[in-house]
Design a protein around this motif. Structure first.
Motif, short mmCIF file in Angstrom:
data_model
loop_
_atom_site.label_atom_id
_atom_site.label_comp_id
_atom_site.label_asym_id
_atom_site.label_seq_id
_atom_site.Cartn_x
_atom_site.Cartn_y
_atom_site.Cartn_z
N MET A 122 -10.15 -38.86 14.57
CA MET A 122 -9.14 -39.86 14.91
C MET A 122 -8.09 -39.98 13.82
SD MET A 122 -9.71 -40.99 17.95
CE MET A 122 -10.13 -39.30 18.30
N GLN A 123 -8.49 -39.83 12.56
CA GLN A 123 -7.53 -39.84 11.46
C GLN A 123 -6.61 -38.63 11.55
OE1 GLN A 123 -7.13 -42.35 9.22
NE2 GLN A 123 -5.32 -41.27 8.52
N LYS B 269 -4.17 -39.29 14.30
CA LYS B 269 -3.12 -40.22 13.85
C LYS B 269 -2.04 -39.49 13.06
CE LYS B 269 -2.40 -44.02 10.69
NZ LYS B 269 -2.99 -44.75 9.59
N ASN B 270 -2.47 -38.64 12.14
CA ASN B 270 -1.51 -37.89 11.32
C ASN B 270 -0.68 -36.94 12.16
OD1 ASN B 270 -2.43 -39.20 9.02
ND2 ASN B 270 -3.90 -37.60 8.53
N GLN C 1 1.90 -38.87 14.13
CA GLN C 1 3.02 -39.27 13.29
C GLN C 1 3.98 -38.10 13.08
OE1 GLN C 1 3.63 -42.40 12.35
NE2 GLN C 1 5.57 -41.68 11.56
#
Length: 58
Positions: free
Chosen positions: A37-38, A41-42, A45
């Motif tokens: 999930m991280q 997210k990156n 972005q």
């Protein structure tokens, strides 16, 4: 569009670990889900920045 494809692949790869975590309570799978999930997210972005750049270039 390449990064969007990567998002779809990443979600698909995390799905198995999500099932292991939510259905079986596997803590290690939960850690892998959090990392995925991280990464998602990156990547999201990065896509947002690309879209904004392309939109403003017109």
């Amino acid at each position: 569009m390449e990064n969007f494809t990567k998002v779809k692949e990443l979600v698909a790869s995390v799905e198995a670990d999500a099932k292991k975590f939510y259905e079986n309570g596997n803590s290690a799978a939960g850690t892998r889900v959090r990392k995925g999930m991280q990464d998602l997210k990156n990547l999201a972005q990065t896509i947002r920045a690309e879209v904004t750049e392309k939109k403003n270039a017109k």
